[in-house]
Design a protein around this motif. Structure first.
Motif, PDB file in Angstrom:
ATOM      1  N   PRO A   1       0.815  -1.226   0.000  1.00  0.00           N
ATOM      2  CA  PRO A   1       0.000   0.000   0.000  1.00  0.00           C
ATOM      3  C   PRO A   1       0.844   1.270   0.000  1.00  0.00           C
ATOM      4  O   PRO A   1       0.503   2.246  -0.676  1.00  0.00           O
ATOM      5  CB  PRO A   1      -0.809  -0.136   1.299  1.00  0.00           C
ATOM      6  N   ALA A   2       1.952   1.252   0.735  1.00  0.00           N
ATOM      7  CA  ALA A   2       2.811   2.435   0.808  1.00  0.00           C
ATOM      8  C   ALA A   2       3.432   2.740  -0.549  1.00  0.00           C
ATOM      9  O   ALA A   2       3.469   3.907  -0.989  1.00  0.00           O
ATOM     10  CB  ALA A   2       3.902   2.230   1.859  1.00  0.00           C
ATOM     11  N   VAL A   3       3.917   1.710  -1.226  1.00  0.00           N
ATOM     12  CA  VAL A   3       4.527   1.898  -2.547  1.00  0.00           C
ATOM     13  C   VAL A   3       3.482   2.365  -3.546  1.00  0.00           C
ATOM     14  O   VAL A   3       3.725   3.282  -4.344  1.00  0.00           O
ATOM     15  CB  VAL A   3       5.195   0.589  -3.032  1.00  0.00           C
ATOM     16  N   LEU A   4       2.305   1.742  -3.513  1.00  0.00           N
ATOM     17  CA  LEU A   4       1.232   2.116  -4.431  1.00  0.00           C
ATOM     18  C   LEU A   4       0.801   3.564  -4.210  1.00  0.00           C
ATOM     19  O   LEU A   4       0.606   4.318  -5.177  1.00  0.00           O
ATOM     20  CB  LEU A   4       0.046   1.173  -4.246  1.00  0.00           C
ATOM     21  N   ARG A   5       0.674   3.974  -2.945  1.00  0.00           N
ATOM     22  CA  ARG A   5       0.301   5.360  -2.654  1.00  0.00           C
ATOM     23  C   ARG A   5       1.348   6.331  -3.178  1.00  0.00           C
ATOM     24  O   ARG A   5       1.019   7.389  -3.732  1.00  0.00           O
ATOM     25  CB  ARG A   5       0.125   5.556  -1.141  1.00  0.00           C
ATOM     26  N   LYS A   6       2.611   5.973  -3.021  1.00  0.00           N
ATOM     27  CA  LYS A   6       3.696   6.839  -3.488  1.00  0.00           C
ATOM     28  C   LYS A   6       3.661   7.001  -5.003  1.00  0.00           C
ATOM     29  O   LYS A   6       3.829   8.105  -5.530  1.00  0.00           O
ATOM     30  CB  LYS A   6       5.040   6.258  -3.044  1.00  0.00           C
ATOM     31  N   ILE A   7       3.429   5.905  -5.703  1.00  0.00           N
ATOM     32  CA  ILE A   7       3.368   5.946  -7.163  1.00  0.00           C
ATOM     33  C   ILE A   7       2.199   6.812  -7.628  1.00  0.00           C
ATOM     34  O   ILE A   7       2.354   7.684  -8.493  1.00  0.00           O
ATOM     35  CB  ILE A   7       3.245   4.519  -7.734  1.00  0.00           C
ATOM     36  N   LEU A   8       1.026   6.555  -7.060  1.00  0.00           N
ATOM     37  CA  LEU A   8      -0.166   7.313  -7.458  1.00  0.00           C
ATOM     38  C   LEU A   8      -0.024   8.790  -7.116  1.00  0.00           C
ATOM     39  O   LEU A   8      -0.393   9.663  -7.914  1.00  0.00           O
ATOM     40  CB  LEU A   8      -1.406   6.730  -6.784  1.00  0.00           C
ATOM     41  N   LYS A   9       0.515   9.070  -5.944  1.00  0.00           N
ATOM     42  CA  LYS A   9       0.702  10.460  -5.527  1.00  0.00           C
ATOM     43  C   LYS A   9       1.627  11.199  -6.479  1.00  0.00           C
ATOM     44  O   LYS A   9       1.347  12.332  -6.894  1.00  0.00           O
ATOM     45  CB  LYS A   9       1.265  10.501  -4.101  1.00  0.00           C
TER      46      LYS A   9
ATOM     47  N   ILE B   1       5.441  -3.269 -10.403  1.00  0.00           N
ATOM     48  CA  ILE B   1       5.097  -3.864  -9.111  1.00  0.00           C
ATOM     49  C   ILE B   1       3.971  -4.891  -9.194  1.00  0.00           C
ATOM     50  O   ILE B   1       3.620  -5.508  -8.178  1.00  0.00           O
ATOM     51  CB  ILE B   1       4.717  -2.771  -8.082  1.00  0.00           C
ATOM     52  N   THR B   2       3.403  -5.095 -10.386  1.00  0.00           N
ATOM     53  CA  THR B   2       2.266  -6.014 -10.489  1.00  0.00           C
ATOM     54  C   THR B   2       2.468  -7.141 -11.503  1.00  0.00           C
ATOM     55  O   THR B   2       1.735  -8.135 -11.468  1.00  0.00           O
ATOM     56  CB  THR B   2       0.984  -5.259 -10.874  1.00  0.00           C
ATOM     57  N   VAL B   3       3.424  -6.987 -12.406  1.00  0.00           N
ATOM     58  CA  VAL B   3       3.628  -7.971 -13.478  1.00  0.00           C
ATOM     59  C   VAL B   3       5.070  -8.474 -13.433  1.00  0.00           C
ATOM     60  O   VAL B   3       5.992  -7.714 -13.144  1.00  0.00           O
ATOM     61  CB  VAL B   3       3.335  -7.346 -14.863  1.00  0.00           C
ATOM     62  N   LYS B   4       5.256  -9.756 -13.724  1.00  0.00           N
ATOM     63  CA  LYS B   4       6.610 -10.304 -13.787  1.00  0.00           C
ATOM     64  C   LYS B   4       7.398  -9.602 -14.893  1.00  0.00           C
ATOM     65  O   LYS B   4       6.909  -9.439 -16.005  1.00  0.00           O
ATOM     66  CB  LYS B   4       6.561 -11.811 -14.047  1.00  0.00           C
ATOM     67  N   HIS B   5       8.618  -9.222 -14.565  1.00  0.00           N
ATOM     68  CA  HIS B   5       9.416  -8.410 -15.489  1.00  0.00           C
ATOM     69  C   HIS B   5       9.802  -9.154 -16.759  1.00  0.00           C
ATOM     70  O   HIS B   5      10.170  -8.527 -17.760  1.00  0.00           O
ATOM     71  CB  HIS B   5      10.648  -7.872 -14.774  1.00  0.00           C
ATOM     72  N   LYS B   6       9.704 -10.468 -16.746  1.00  0.00           N
ATOM     73  CA  LYS B   6      10.029 -11.230 -17.949  1.00  0.00           C
ATOM     74  C   LYS B   6       9.033 -10.958 -19.076  1.00  0.00           C
ATOM     75  O   LYS B   6       9.295 -11.258 -20.245  1.00  0.00           O
ATOM     76  CB  LYS B   6      10.077 -12.725 -17.647  1.00  0.00           C
ATOM     77  N   TYR B   7       7.888 -10.372 -18.707  1.00  0.00           N
ATOM     78  CA  TYR B   7       6.882 -10.049 -19.706  1.00  0.00           C
ATOM     79  C   TYR B   7       7.057  -8.641 -20.290  1.00  0.00           C
ATOM     80  O   TYR B   7       6.274  -8.236 -21.162  1.00  0.00           O
ATOM     81  CB  TYR B   7       5.479 -10.164 -19.108  1.00  0.00           C
ATOM     82  N   ALA B   8       8.057  -7.923 -19.836  1.00  0.00           N
ATOM     83  CA  ALA B   8       8.260  -6.552 -20.310  1.00  0.00           C
ATOM     84  C   ALA B   8       8.490  -6.500 -21.815  1.00  0.00           C
ATOM     85  O   ALA B   8       7.868  -5.699 -22.527  1.00  0.00           O
ATOM     86  CB  ALA B   8       9.429  -5.898 -19.568  1.00  0.00           C
ATOM     87  N   PHE B   9       9.390  -7.342 -22.299  1.00  0.00           N
ATOM     88  CA  PHE B   9       9.708  -7.332 -23.731  1.00  0.00           C
ATOM     89  C   PHE B   9       8.487  -7.678 -24.584  1.00  0.00           C
ATOM     90  O   PHE B   9       8.187  -6.963 -25.554  1.00  0.00           O
ATOM     91  CB  PHE B   9      10.873  -8.276 -24.021  1.00  0.00           C
ATOM     92  N   PRO B  10       7.740  -8.744 -24.274  1.00  0.00           N
ATOM     93  CA  PRO B  10       6.524  -9.025 -25.054  1.00  0.00           C
ATOM     94  C   PRO B  10       5.503  -7.895 -24.999  1.00  0.00           C
ATOM     95  O   PRO B  10       4.822  -7.614 -26.001  1.00  0.00           O
ATOM     96  CB  PRO B  10       5.971 -10.299 -24.401  1.00  0.00           C
ATOM     97  N   ILE B  11       5.392  -7.241 -23.850  1.00  0.00           N
ATOM     98  CA  ILE B  11       4.439  -6.133 -23.726  1.00  0.00           C
ATOM     99  C   ILE B  11       4.871  -4.965 -24.604  1.00  0.00           C
ATOM    100  O   ILE B  11       4.038  -4.315 -25.257  1.00  0.00           O
ATOM    101  CB  ILE B  11       4.317  -5.694 -22.251  1.00  0.00           C
TER     102      ILE B  11
END
Length: 370
Positions: A79-87, A137-147
């Motif tokens: 929650p703390a990380v998510l709040r920081k990102i959104l803020k 913070i929500t998706v495995k980084h191995k999917y970055a290239f396909p995305i």
């Protein structure tokens, strides 16, 4: 490649230097006066100049910074990380709107909300930061290239089937989406499409994600030389692919074409590898004593990048409103007769005024994070 501060933390000086170079160039190309060199102007449509490199370089660097920042929290979706990102994302977007509002308000149009431009540089930065951070913070980084491939492929289909290269807002799907969702009064009027519009944010997100993957390379356990070689290899591949595809998809910053993403990310990666090489052969002794000359100049911008960019935008508005720009340019022009060189001298003077503010902050160890 890095320097150690008194508290033992390591910081990538090469990253700060390149970020500072990018911000300095952003301020330079945005603040010419009168007639200036063609390379300091954005291309009106297809093609690319030096001016067109600075914003994509910044997004690429932001992708790297996002990786480095979230790595400190192990990419946990707390929650703390998510709040920081959104803020932070909301703050960046609101600052962008605030700059657009201030540009109208200083002319007496305080209640300009009916025709306030929604999009601009800071708003695109905000959306790209939010998208890549939430992915991290929500998706495995191995999917970055396909995305990345998927985003660019989807956008290519949109551009090809929707006349994305048409210099006519009535025929261009990118312009039509913005017009129908936000209305003409809330868009950029000096181009057939809003250069920071909604749909073209899709490839800009992919662009930032490529920077994110570069952050992975930087943080890998390989030695510096291995990292540089990998960055050079990837940079060359991206740049060659981007320039090779211009036969079918011309470079175009206005629509943030897929080829523009590939070419500019490749060039950014190559430049960063070069800066890392320079820093490796001539390392700074510490963060405080970052060095002299070019390194110190760019470090000042690199340590407070977004703050100094926002300051430059507000300063430009104030200079224009109070006639300071005209007075300063005329003063310079009286000593430099050639209009283009006088314009460049004015822009460099403007950069130095912002640098002086940044230098005071740098010396006092004040680093403002937006």
């Amino acid at each position: 490649m890095d320097a150690t501060s008194k508290n033992g933390n390591k910081r990538l000086v090469s990253l700060d230097v390149m970020r500072g170079l990018t911000v300095a160039m952003m301020i330079l190309v945005n603040n010419g006066y009168g007639e200036s060199f063609s390379q300091l102007h954005h291309v009106e449509w297809n093609g690319m100049t030096v001016c067109d490199l600075v914003f994509p370089f910044f997004l690429f660097m932001m992708g790297i910074s996002t990786y480095l920042s979230l790595k400190k929290t192990q990419f946990q979706a707390t929650p703390a990380v998510l709040r920081k990102i959104l803020k932070r994302g909301i703050l960046l977007f609101l600052i962008g709107l605030g700059i657009n509002w201030f540009d109208n308000a200083i002319e007496g149009d305080l209640l300009c909300f009916g025709h306030l431009r929604i999009w601009a540089v800071m708003q695109r930065i905000a959306l790209c930061y939010l998208a890549v951070s939430l992915f991290a913070i929500t998706v495995k980084h191995k999917y970055a290239f396909p995305i990345i491939i998927a985003l660019l492929a989807i956008y290519t289909v949109i551009v090809v089937l929707g006349n994305g290269y048409a210099e006519d807002a009535a025929a261009n799907i990118l312009a039509q989406v913005d017009l129908r969702l936000f209305g003409y009064e809330h868009l950029y009027h000096k181009s057939p499409v809003d250069p920071e519009g909604l749909v073209s944010t899709i490839p800009a997100i992919a662009h930032t994600m490529i920077g994110f993957l570069c952050g992975q390379i930087i943080c890998s356990k390989k030695d510096v030389n291995a990292k540089m070689l990998r960055m050079v290899d990837n940079g060359v591949r991206l740049a060659v692919l981007g320039f090779a595809l211009v036969i079918w998809l011309p470079l175009n910053k206005r629509i943030w074409s897929p080829t523009f993403v590939l070419a500019t990310c490749g060039l950014a990666m190559l430049l960063l590898a070069l800066i890392i090489r320079i820093e490796k052969t001539n390392p700074p002794r510490s963060i405080k004593k970052g060095g002299d000359g070019a390194r110190l100049f760019f470090l000042v911008f690199g340590m407070n990048p977004l703050f100094l960019y926002v300051l430059s935008e507000l300063m430009a508005i104030l200079f224009g409103h109070f006639g300071i720009s005209e007075w300063l340019f005329n003063t310079i022009h009286s000593a430099v007769s050639a209009p283009k060189w006088a314009s460049l001298a004015y822009a460099f003077t403007f950069v130095m005024l912002n640098w002086l503010v940044g230098y005071v902050l740098y010396r006092r160890k004040i680093f403002i994070k937006l």
